[in-house]
Design a protein around this motif. Structure first.
Motif, short mmCIF file in Angstrom:
data_model
loop_
_atom_site.label_atom_id
_atom_site.label_comp_id
_atom_site.label_asym_id
_atom_site.label_seq_id
_atom_site.Cartn_x
_atom_site.Cartn_y
_atom_site.Cartn_z
N ASP A 16 0.83 -1.21 0.00
CA ASP A 16 0.00 0.00 0.00
C ASP A 16 0.86 1.25 0.00
OD1 ASP A 16 -2.36 -1.49 0.05
OD2 ASP A 16 -2.31 -1.63 2.25
N TYR A 17 1.92 1.25 0.78
CA TYR A 17 2.79 2.41 0.82
C TYR A 17 3.56 2.58 -0.49
CZ TYR A 17 2.04 3.39 5.75
OH TYR A 17 1.48 3.73 6.94
N LEU A 18 3.88 1.48 -1.15
CA LEU A 18 4.59 1.56 -2.41
C LEU A 18 3.73 2.27 -3.46
CD1 LEU A 18 7.16 0.83 -3.94
CD2 LEU A 18 6.07 -1.31 -4.58
N ILE A 19 2.45 1.95 -3.50
CA ILE A 19 1.54 2.62 -4.42
C ILE A 19 1.48 4.11 -4.10
CG2 ILE A 19 -0.89 2.83 -5.10
CD1 ILE A 19 -1.08 -0.22 -4.66
N TYR A 20 1.41 4.43 -2.82
CA TYR A 20 1.36 5.83 -2.38
C TYR A 20 2.63 6.58 -2.76
CZ TYR A 20 1.23 9.72 0.93
OH TYR A 20 1.26 10.95 1.49
N VAL A 21 3.79 5.98 -2.52
CA VAL A 21 5.06 6.64 -2.83
C VAL A 21 5.22 6.82 -4.33
CG1 VAL A 21 7.57 6.32 -2.75
CG2 VAL A 21 6.21 5.93 -0.71
N MET A 22 4.86 5.81 -5.10
CA MET A 22 4.96 5.93 -6.56
C MET A 22 4.04 7.03 -7.09
SD MET A 22 7.33 3.93 -7.54
CE MET A 22 7.06 4.01 -9.28
N ASN A 108 5.79 4.64 10.23
CA ASN A 108 5.85 5.55 9.09
C ASN A 108 7.23 6.16 8.91
OD1 ASN A 108 3.23 5.37 7.99
ND2 ASN A 108 2.46 6.44 9.77
N CYS A 109 7.92 6.43 9.99
CA CYS A 109 9.28 6.96 9.88
C CYS A 109 10.22 5.89 9.35
CB CYS A 109 9.76 7.46 11.23
SG CYS A 109 8.94 8.94 11.79
N ASN A 110 10.08 4.66 9.81
CA ASN A 110 10.93 3.56 9.33
C ASN A 110 10.61 3.23 7.88
OD1 ASN A 110 12.31 3.28 11.70
ND2 ASN A 110 11.00 1.67 12.50
N CYS A 111 9.34 3.31 7.53
CA CYS A 111 8.93 2.98 6.16
C CYS A 111 9.53 3.96 5.16
CB CYS A 111 7.41 2.98 6.05
SG CYS A 111 6.80 2.37 4.48
N SER A 112 9.59 5.23 5.52
CA SER A 112 10.16 6.22 4.62
C SER A 112 11.67 6.03 4.50
CB SER A 112 9.84 7.63 5.09
OG SER A 112 10.44 7.89 6.34
N GLU A 113 12.31 5.46 5.51
CA GLU A 113 13.75 5.22 5.44
C GLU A 113 14.08 4.02 4.56
OE1 GLU A 113 15.08 4.76 9.44
OE2 GLU A 113 14.64 6.85 9.96
N LEU A 114 13.14 3.10 4.42
CA LEU A 114 13.40 1.89 3.63
C LEU A 114 13.40 2.17 2.13
CD1 LEU A 114 11.27 -0.78 5.53
CD2 LEU A 114 13.74 -0.50 5.56
N HIS A 115 12.74 3.25 1.70
CA HIS A 115 12.65 3.53 0.27
C HIS A 115 13.85 4.26 -0.17
CE1 HIS A 115 8.57 2.35 0.99
NE2 HIS A 115 8.43 2.21 -0.30
#
Length: 115
Positions: A16-22, A108-115
């Motif tokens: 879900d976050y990948l779709i959002y980031v893209m 959410n902070c960790n997720c943004s660091e993984l991209h």
């Protein structure tokens, strides 16, 4: 324990976050390209009515920013509704609301660091 739970939740929500980031990346690229038209001296000098073109680009940019703000709001609500059952279970198990909010923020902070 919280780190392990946070990491597991990041892995589950990655799609879900990948779709959002893209989506946000594509929108940012379009906004940059669109705004570069507004500030390009050579392009604005070739048109007779460059003032009208600038006003139209400014109005279009305003509406695009409104749509992006709506998209961000929609995505946050979507993610929270999708995980509302999980948060309810955490509360039933005895977690405080502040601890759940900290967990969500950490994910959410960790997720943004993984991209």
């Amino acid at each position: 324990m919280m780190n392990k739970l946070s990491f597991r939740n990041i892995q589950r929500s990655m799609k879900d976050y990948l779709i959002y980031v893209m989506t946000m990346s594509v929108i940012t690229a379009f906004m940059y390209a669109f705004s570069s038209l507004f500030f390009d001296k050579e392009l604005s000098g070739t048109f007779e009515m460059s003032g009208i073109m600038g006003a139209m680009i400014g109005i279009a940019t305003f509406f695009i920013v409104l749509i992006v703000a709506w998209l961000i709001n929609y995505m946050v609500k979507f993610m929270l509704e999708k995980r509302s059952t999980e948060f309810g279970i955490y509360m039933l198990l005895g977690m405080k609301k502040k601890k759940i909010a900290d967990l969500y923020l950490k994910e959410n902070c960790n997720c943004s660091e993984l991209h």
